[in-house]
Write an enzyme that holds these catalytic residues in place. Structure first.
Site, PDB file in Angstrom:
ATOM      1  CG  ASN A 141      -0.369  -0.166   2.500  1.00  0.00           C
ATOM      2  OD1 ASN A 141       0.733  -0.706   2.630  1.00  0.00           O
ATOM      3  ND2 ASN A 141      -1.044   0.298   3.537  1.00  0.00           N
TER       4      ASN A 141
ATOM      5  N   GLY B 239       2.384  -5.974   7.748  1.00  0.00           N
ATOM      6  CA  GLY B 239       1.461  -6.853   7.051  1.00  0.00           C
ATOM      7  C   GLY B 239       0.353  -7.319   7.964  1.00  0.00           C
ATOM      8  CB  SER B 240      -1.968 -10.146   7.597  1.00  0.00           C
ATOM      9  OG  SER B 240      -1.172 -11.317   7.659  1.00  0.00           O
TER      10      SER B 240
ATOM     11  CD  GLU C 286       1.813  -0.768  10.559  1.00  0.00           C
ATOM     12  OE1 GLU C 286       0.680  -1.127  10.965  1.00  0.00           O
ATOM     13  OE2 GLU C 286       2.046  -0.417   9.409  1.00  0.00           O
ATOM     14  CG  LEU C 287       1.247  -7.008  13.147  1.00  0.00           C
ATOM     15  CD1 LEU C 287       1.012  -8.052  14.223  1.00  0.00           C
ATOM     16  CD2 LEU C 287       1.922  -7.622  11.927  1.00  0.00           C
TER      17      LEU C 287
ATOM     18  CB  CYS D 266      -1.844   0.539   8.495  1.00  0.00           C
ATOM     19  SG  CYS D 266      -0.840  -0.596   7.513  1.00  0.00           S
TER      20      CYS D 266
ATOM     21  CD  GLU E 288      -6.009  -3.828   8.441  1.00  0.00           C
ATOM     22  OE1 GLU E 288      -5.396  -2.742   8.446  1.00  0.00           O
ATOM     23  OE2 GLU E 288      -5.432  -4.931   8.467  1.00  0.00           O
TER      24      GLU E 288
END
Length: 473
Positions: free
Chosen positions: A151, A227-228, A247-248, A281, A375
Site C-alpha cells: 500500500n 502486514g497481516s 506493524e500489523l 493501515c 480490518e
C-alpha cells in the site's frame, strides 16, 4: 520489462518469473523474478559479507548516501509516482504525495545517521561504583530482513531501509509481490549513491515460500515486518531470539463530539476514510458520532463522499481507483452485504465495477460484523452514534486492534480523558487517526503489533546498546 533479483549490488537472473499486472486494467507491466531458497541464501550471504563494511562506514558517509537517494527521488518525482500508480493503482496525486513523504523519510534518516549516540552512566551512584567512568554506545545489529506491503511501496520501504542504513546495518528486502518495481528503483538509487554491494538486496516472490528462511537463518538478526496479524504472529512465534518489529492490522476509530463544526472536519474525515481506496493501515473504519449531531453528520458525510471521483489512477482528477486485487473486491462486497443482512443500513456505495469498489458508508453496524471488528482494508466506513462520552471510549477500545485513534472535541477534559483511556499506540486529538508524519513514533498495541517505526525510534530498534566501563583508580 523484465526484472531479475537484486543481490550483491547487481541484477541476477531468477530460475522462474511471474507476470506483474496493473490492478486497474490488468495490463501486464512486466516479468518479475521469483526467488527460490538458494536465491534467498545468496542474498543473506551478500548482506552478511557487507555488514562489516557498513558497520565501519563513518556516519557522515551513511548520511550522504541517504541524502543522495533523497535527491534522486526529487529529480525523478514524476517517474516514481507513475511507477506507484501503475503497480499499486494508487491515484497519481496520492502517489506524488507518497514520493514526497519518501523523500522526507530518507532525509530524516540522513539526519539520524549523524546523531546516533550513547550517554555517560554515573557509576558512583551505587556503592562500589566509585572510581569508574562509563558510557554507552549504539552498534548496528548486522543483517536485517525487511518485509513490506503493497500500500505504500516506496515510503514503507523507506521506513525500514532508512533507519537500517543510517544505523550501519545491511538489509535483505522482500517487497510485496504486487509492488516490486518501486523496491528495485530504490535499490538502483542506493547503488548509484555509493552504498556498498550487498548492503541492500531485493528478493521477490511468495513470502509463504521464502519467509521461513529469513526467520530461521541465524545470520539474520532482526525482522521488521508490515502486514497481516496472522503472518506477524507466525513471524513472532518462529523467529527464535531475533529482534522483531511488527506493524500489523487496524480498524481505526474516530470520535466526533457534540459542538464540533462539522463543515470543517467532514472533508478531512472523508479523506481519512477513502484515501487510496481505504487500503491504509490507519484508514478510518469506525466513526462514533454524538447522538445530537448524528443525523446531520451522516447527511453531510454522504454528500462529501459522493463528490469523490473513481477512475484510472493515471488520471489527474481520480480520487480513488481499483483495489489491489479482484479477490479483495469480492471479499469487501461479501462483508458489506453480510453487515446489511444483519441490520446495518447502507447510505452510499456498496457495489463495484471493474475492480473499483465504490466508497461505501454504513450506519448502525453491529459491533460483531466483520466491517467493524476486522480490518476491512477497503473504501468502507461505518458510522454509529453514542450518548455518553465514556461509551464512545469503550466502543473504540472494543477491538483486538490498537494502532491509532482520533477525536474531534472542543472539551479539553474529554480530550485528556481520551488521551489517557484510549488503548492505542497513538491518539490524535482534533485530527483523524489517519494522520502520520514520518519522524513521529508509529506503532500499535494488542494485535496491531509491537515495536515502533519513525526514524529515530526505528534506529533504536535496529541497534544494540553496549556499555563501556573504565576503572580509573
Amino acid at each position: 520489462m523484465k526484472k531479475d533479483l537484486w543481490i550483491g549490488g547487481e541484477y541476477r537472473s531468477a530460475s522462474s518469473y511471474m507476470e506483474l499486472k496493473n490492478p486497474f486494467d490488468l495490463e501486464v507491466l512486466g516479468q518479475i523474478g521469483i526467488a527460490n531458497q538458494e536465491d534467498v541464501r545468496s542474498a543473506i550471504k551478500a548482506a552478511e559479507d557487507a555488514k562489516e563494511i557498513m558497520a565501519e562506514m563513518p556516519a557522515f558517509e551513511r548520511a550522504e548516501i541517504l541524502e543522495k537517494v533523497s535527491q534522486y527521488l526529487k529529480d525523478d518525482r514524476e517517474e516514481c509516482a507513475r511507477i506507484i500508480a501503475l503497480e499499486a493503482a494508487k491515484p497519481l496525486k496520492a502517489a506524488r504525495a507518497e514520493v514526497d513523504r519518501t523523500i522526507m523519510t530518507y532525509t530524516f534518516a540522513a539526519h539520524e545517521a549523524r546523531r546516533i549516540h550513547g550517554e555517560t552512566v554515573p557509576m558512583d551512584a551505587a556503592p562500589g561504583g566509585q572510581g569508574r567512568l562509563a558510557f554507552t554506545i549504539r552498534e548496528p545489529l548486522g543483517v536485517i530482513a525487511a518485509v513490506t506491503p503493497f500500500n505504500f511501496p516506496m515510503n514503507l520501504v523507506a521506513h525500514k531501509l532508512g533507519p537500517a542504513i543510517a544505523a550501519g546495518n545491511s538489509v535483505v528486502l522482500k517487497p510485496a509481490s504486487q509492488t516490486p518495481l518501486s523496491a528495485f528503483k530504490i535499490a538502483e538509487y542506493f547503488h548509484s549513491a555509493g552504498l556498498p554491494a550487498g548492503a541492500l538486496n531485493v528478493i521477490t516472490g511468495s513470502g509463504s515460500k521464502i519467509g521461513d528462511i529469513l526467520m530461521k537463518d541465524d545470520r539474520i538478526k532482526m525482522i521488521t515486518f508490515t502486514g497481516s496479524p496472522e503472518v506477524g504472529r507466525y513471524i513472532r512465534e518462529n523467529s527464535g531470539l531475533k529482534r522483531v518489529t511488527l506493524e500489523l492490522g487496524s480498524n481505526s476509530a474516530l470520535i466526533v463530539d457534540v459542538g464540533v463544526q462539522l463543515e470543517n472536519v467532514i472533508p478531512r474525515i472523508v479523506n481519512g476514510a477513502f484515501a487510496y481506496q481505504g487500503q491504509v493501515c490507519i484508514s478510518i473504519q469506525r466513526i462514533f458520532v454524538h447522538e445530537k449531531v448524528f443525523e446531520a453528520f451522516v447527511e453531510k458525510f454522504v454528500i462529501e463522499t459522493q463528490k469523490l471521483k473513481a477512475g484510472n489512477p493515471l488520471e489527474e482528477d481520480s480520487d480513488i481507483s481499483a483495489m489491489i486485487t479482484r479477490g479483495d473486491v469480492q471479499r469487501t462486497k461479501e462483508w458489506v452485504d453480510e453487515a446489511i443482512s444483519n441490520g446495518a443500513e447502507l447510505k452510499a456505495g456498496g457495489n463495484s465495477e471493474e475492480g473499483i469498489f465504490q466508497p461505501t458508508v454504513l450506519v448502525n453496524v453491529p459491533p460483531s460484523e466483520k466491517v467493524s471488528c476486522e480490518e476491512v482494508f477497503a473504501p468502507v466506513v461505518h458510522i454509529n452514534s453514542f450518548g455518553h462520552f465514556e461509551d464512545a471510549i469503550n466502543m473504540v477500545n472494543d477491538s483486538k486492534y490498537g494502532l491509532q485513534a482520533g477525536i474531534f472535541t472542543n472539551d479539553i477534559h474529554k480530550a485528556l480523558q481520551a488521551a489517557k483511556k484510549l488503548h492505542v499506540g497513538g491518539v490524535m486529538i482534533n485530527e483523524i487517526p489517519t494522520f502520520r508524519v514520518d519522524q513521529m513514533p508509529y506503532g500499535g498495541v494488542k494485535m496491531s503489533g509491537m515495536g515502533r517505526e519513525g526514524i529515530k525510534y526505528a534506529v533504536e530498534e535496529m541497534t544494540e546498546l553496549k556499555l563501556i566501563s573504565f576503572k580509573t583508580e
